[in-house]
Scaffold this motif. Structure first.
Motif, PDB file in Angstrom:
ATOM      1  N   ASN A  53       0.833  -1.209   0.000  1.00 22.82           N
ATOM      2  CA  ASN A  53       0.000   0.000   0.000  1.00 22.82           C
ATOM      3  C   ASN A  53       0.863   1.252   0.000  1.00 22.82           C
ATOM      4  OD1 ASN A  53      -2.040  -1.842   0.262  1.00 22.82           O
ATOM      5  ND2 ASN A  53      -2.541  -1.324   2.358  1.00 22.82           N
ATOM      6  N   ILE A  54       1.889   1.259   0.843  1.00 24.96           N
ATOM      7  CA  ILE A  54       2.771   2.420   0.936  1.00 24.96           C
ATOM      8  C   ILE A  54       3.560   2.597  -0.362  1.00 24.96           C
ATOM      9  CG2 ILE A  54       4.798   3.328   2.145  1.00 24.96           C
ATOM     10  CD1 ILE A  54       3.607   2.068   4.699  1.00 24.96           C
ATOM     11  N   THR A  55       4.005   1.500  -0.959  1.00 19.70           N
ATOM     12  CA  THR A  55       4.769   1.567  -2.209  1.00 19.70           C
ATOM     13  C   THR A  55       3.934   2.168  -3.338  1.00 19.70           C
ATOM     14  OG1 THR A  55       6.053  -0.361  -1.548  1.00 19.70           O
ATOM     15  CG2 THR A  55       6.050   0.178  -3.884  1.00 19.70           C
ATOM     16  N   VAL A  56       2.704   1.700  -3.481  1.00 21.22           N
ATOM     17  CA  VAL A  56       1.831   2.222  -4.536  1.00 21.22           C
ATOM     18  C   VAL A  56       1.501   3.690  -4.269  1.00 21.22           C
ATOM     19  CG1 VAL A  56      -0.466   2.031  -5.567  1.00 21.22           C
ATOM     20  CG2 VAL A  56       0.888  -0.020  -5.186  1.00 21.22           C
ATOM     21  N   ALA A  57       1.180   4.021  -3.024  1.00 24.74           N
ATOM     22  CA  ALA A  57       0.860   5.412  -2.690  1.00 24.74           C
ATOM     23  C   ALA A  57       2.049   6.334  -2.948  1.00 24.74           C
ATOM     24  CB  ALA A  57       0.423   5.515  -1.225  1.00 24.74           C
ATOM     25  N   ALA A  58       3.240   5.899  -2.586  1.00 24.93           N
ATOM     26  CA  ALA A  58       4.435   6.719  -2.817  1.00 24.93           C
ATOM     27  C   ALA A  58       4.676   6.928  -4.310  1.00 24.93           C
ATOM     28  CB  ALA A  58       5.653   6.077  -2.166  1.00 24.93           C
ATOM     29  N   ALA A  59       4.500   5.885  -5.108  1.00 28.15           N
ATOM     30  CA  ALA A  59       4.696   6.018  -6.558  1.00 28.15           C
ATOM     31  C   ALA A  59       3.681   6.992  -7.153  1.00 28.15           C
ATOM     32  CB  ALA A  59       4.585   4.659  -7.242  1.00 28.15           C
ATOM     33  N   VAL A  60       2.442   6.940  -6.694  1.00 29.51           N
ATOM     34  CA  VAL A  60       1.414   7.852  -7.199  1.00 29.51           C
ATOM     35  C   VAL A  60       1.735   9.295  -6.800  1.00 29.51           C
ATOM     36  CG1 VAL A  60      -1.030   8.492  -6.977  1.00 29.51           C
ATOM     37  CG2 VAL A  60      -0.393   6.110  -7.328  1.00 29.51           C
ATOM     38  N   VAL A  61       2.187   9.500  -5.572  1.00 29.21           N
ATOM     39  CA  VAL A  61       2.541  10.851  -5.119  1.00 29.21           C
ATOM     40  C   VAL A  61       3.719  11.394  -5.928  1.00 29.21           C
ATOM     41  CG1 VAL A  61       3.512  12.149  -3.172  1.00 29.21           C
ATOM     42  CG2 VAL A  61       1.581  10.622  -2.811  1.00 29.21           C
ATOM     43  N   VAL A  62       4.729  10.571  -6.160  1.00 27.53           N
ATOM     44  CA  VAL A  62       5.886  11.009  -6.950  1.00 27.53           C
ATOM     45  C   VAL A  62       5.458  11.353  -8.373  1.00 27.53           C
ATOM     46  CG1 VAL A  62       8.050  10.214  -7.988  1.00 27.53           C
ATOM     47  CG2 VAL A  62       7.611   9.811  -5.572  1.00 27.53           C
ATOM     48  N   LEU A  63       4.622  10.508  -8.985  1.00 32.09           N
ATOM     49  CA  LEU A  63       4.157  10.787 -10.350  1.00 32.09           C
ATOM     50  C   LEU A  63       3.340  12.079 -10.413  1.00 32.09           C
ATOM     51  CD1 LEU A  63       3.063   7.330 -11.791  1.00 32.09           C
ATOM     52  CD2 LEU A  63       4.836   8.839 -12.672  1.00 32.09           C
ATOM     53  N   ALA A  64       2.430  12.255  -9.475  1.00 30.30           N
ATOM     54  CA  ALA A  64       1.590  13.451  -9.476  1.00 30.30           C
ATOM     55  C   ALA A  64       2.423  14.713  -9.265  1.00 30.30           C
ATOM     56  CB  ALA A  64       0.516  13.336  -8.392  1.00 30.30           C
ATOM     57  N   THR A  65       3.345  14.671  -8.324  1.00 30.88           N
ATOM     58  CA  THR A  65       4.193  15.828  -8.061  1.00 30.88           C
ATOM     59  C   THR A  65       5.077  16.142  -9.257  1.00 30.88           C
ATOM     60  OG1 THR A  65       4.202  15.260  -5.714  1.00 30.88           O
ATOM     61  CG2 THR A  65       5.911  16.770  -6.478  1.00 30.88           C
ATOM     62  N   ALA A  66       5.697  15.114  -9.827  1.00 30.89           N
ATOM     63  CA  ALA A  66       6.560  15.325 -10.991  1.00 30.89           C
ATOM     64  C   ALA A  66       5.764  15.866 -12.174  1.00 30.89           C
ATOM     65  CB  ALA A  66       7.260  14.026 -11.368  1.00 30.89           C
ATOM     66  N   THR A  67       4.565  15.351 -12.372  1.00 28.69           N
ATOM     67  CA  THR A  67       3.728  15.839 -13.469  1.00 28.69           C
ATOM     68  C   THR A  67       3.403  17.314 -13.282  1.00 28.69           C
ATOM     69  OG1 THR A  67       2.770  13.645 -13.784  1.00 28.69           O
ATOM     70  CG2 THR A  67       1.544  15.503 -14.690  1.00 28.69           C
ATOM     71  N   VAL A 104       4.967  19.591 -11.488  1.00 33.60           N
ATOM     72  CA  VAL A 104       6.164  20.431 -11.607  1.00 33.60           C
ATOM     73  C   VAL A 104       6.604  20.548 -13.063  1.00 33.60           C
ATOM     74  CG1 VAL A 104       8.626  20.526 -11.050  1.00 33.60           C
ATOM     75  CG2 VAL A 104       6.961  20.029  -9.256  1.00 33.60           C
ATOM     76  N   LEU A 105       6.647  19.435 -13.784  1.00 32.62           N
ATOM     77  CA  LEU A 105       7.099  19.477 -15.180  1.00 32.62           C
ATOM     78  C   LEU A 105       6.149  20.277 -16.066  1.00 32.62           C
ATOM     79  CD1 LEU A 105       8.450  15.842 -15.516  1.00 32.62           C
ATOM     80  CD2 LEU A 105       9.783  17.946 -15.575  1.00 32.62           C
ATOM     81  N   ILE A 106       4.855  20.171 -15.827  1.00 29.09           N
ATOM     82  CA  ILE A 106       3.898  20.960 -16.616  1.00 29.09           C
ATOM     83  C   ILE A 106       4.030  22.438 -16.281  1.00 29.09           C
ATOM     84  CG2 ILE A 106       1.429  21.434 -16.933  1.00 29.09           C
ATOM     85  CD1 ILE A 106       0.972  18.391 -16.834  1.00 29.09           C
ATOM     86  N   ALA A 107       4.198  22.759 -14.992  1.00 26.66           N
ATOM     87  CA  ALA A 107       4.345  24.163 -14.597  1.00 26.66           C
ATOM     88  C   ALA A 107       5.618  24.766 -15.178  1.00 26.66           C
ATOM     89  CB  ALA A 107       4.361  24.273 -13.067  1.00 26.66           C
ATOM     90  N   VAL A 108       6.715  24.035 -15.138  1.00 23.09           N
ATOM     91  CA  VAL A 108       7.979  24.533 -15.669  1.00 23.09           C
ATOM     92  C   VAL A 108       7.876  24.707 -17.188  1.00 23.09           C
ATOM     93  CG1 VAL A 108      10.402  23.894 -16.074  1.00 23.09           C
ATOM     94  CG2 VAL A 108       9.405  23.664 -13.806  1.00 23.09           C
ATOM     95  N   ASP A 109       7.205  23.767 -17.849  1.00 28.58           N
ATOM     96  CA  ASP A 109       7.038  23.873 -19.304  1.00 28.58           C
ATOM     97  C   ASP A 109       6.146  25.062 -19.662  1.00 28.58           C
ATOM     98  OD1 ASP A 109       7.499  22.687 -21.965  1.00 28.58           O
ATOM     99  OD2 ASP A 109       5.309  22.441 -21.940  1.00 28.58           O
ATOM    100  N   GLY A 110       5.167  25.367 -18.796  1.00 29.28           N
ATOM    101  CA  GLY A 110       4.286  26.506 -19.046  1.00 29.28           C
ATOM    102  C   GLY A 110       4.993  27.840 -18.896  1.00 29.28           C
ATOM    103  N   LEU A 111       6.007  27.867 -18.046  1.00 34.84           N
ATOM    104  CA  LEU A 111       6.768  29.099 -17.827  1.00 34.84           C
ATOM    105  C   LEU A 111       7.764  29.376 -18.952  1.00 34.84           C
ATOM    106  CD1 LEU A 111       7.565  28.761 -14.002  1.00 34.84           C
ATOM    107  CD2 LEU A 111       5.826  30.203 -15.087  1.00 34.84           C
ATOM    108  N   ALA A 112       8.156  28.323 -19.628  1.00 33.70           N
ATOM    109  CA  ALA A 112       9.170  28.480 -20.679  1.00 33.70           C
ATOM    110  C   ALA A 112       8.612  29.015 -21.977  1.00 33.70           C
ATOM    111  CB  ALA A 112       9.835  27.142 -20.946  1.00 33.70           C
TER     112      ALA A 112
END
Length: 107
Positions: free
Chosen positions: A83-97, A99-107
């Protein structure tokens, strides 16, 4: 090994974890395909999050026999780490998504 569970609970549990692992893997592949950003960063985050998907898939298969033995013995262990492994992977994916979309929007 036979058990007295007419609802086939161990099989349902194993199949649910296999679906969870497969769905997580599909989301990771979609992340790697569609999220904008530097290729190495997207690939690194994607591969990092693909590992839990594979681990969940393998543990569902391997853990099935242990679950059946537990049902026969009357003691079913809990694998809280999945449960913790899946939740951590989802949090990392959501956060990375985000951040990457926000950074791409600023460029």
């Amino acid at each position: 090994m036979r058990h007295d569970d007419p609802g086939l609970q161990p099989e349902r549990t194993s199949l649910a974890w296999m679906r969870t692992g497969a769905a997580l893997g599909a989301v990771v592949l979609l992340f790697m395909r569609f999220v904008p950003g530097p290729g190495p960063v997207v690939a690194a985050v994607g591969l990092l999050c693909l590992v839990p998907s594979v681990v969940v898939l393998l543990s569902a298969r391997i853990g099935h026999r242990a679950r059946v033995r537990g049902f026969v013995a009357g003691d079913v262990g809990r694998l809280w780490w999945r449960n913790i492994t899946v939740a951590a992977a989802v949090v990392v994916l959501a956060t990375a998504t985000a951040v990457l979309i926000a950074v791409d929007g600023l460029a």
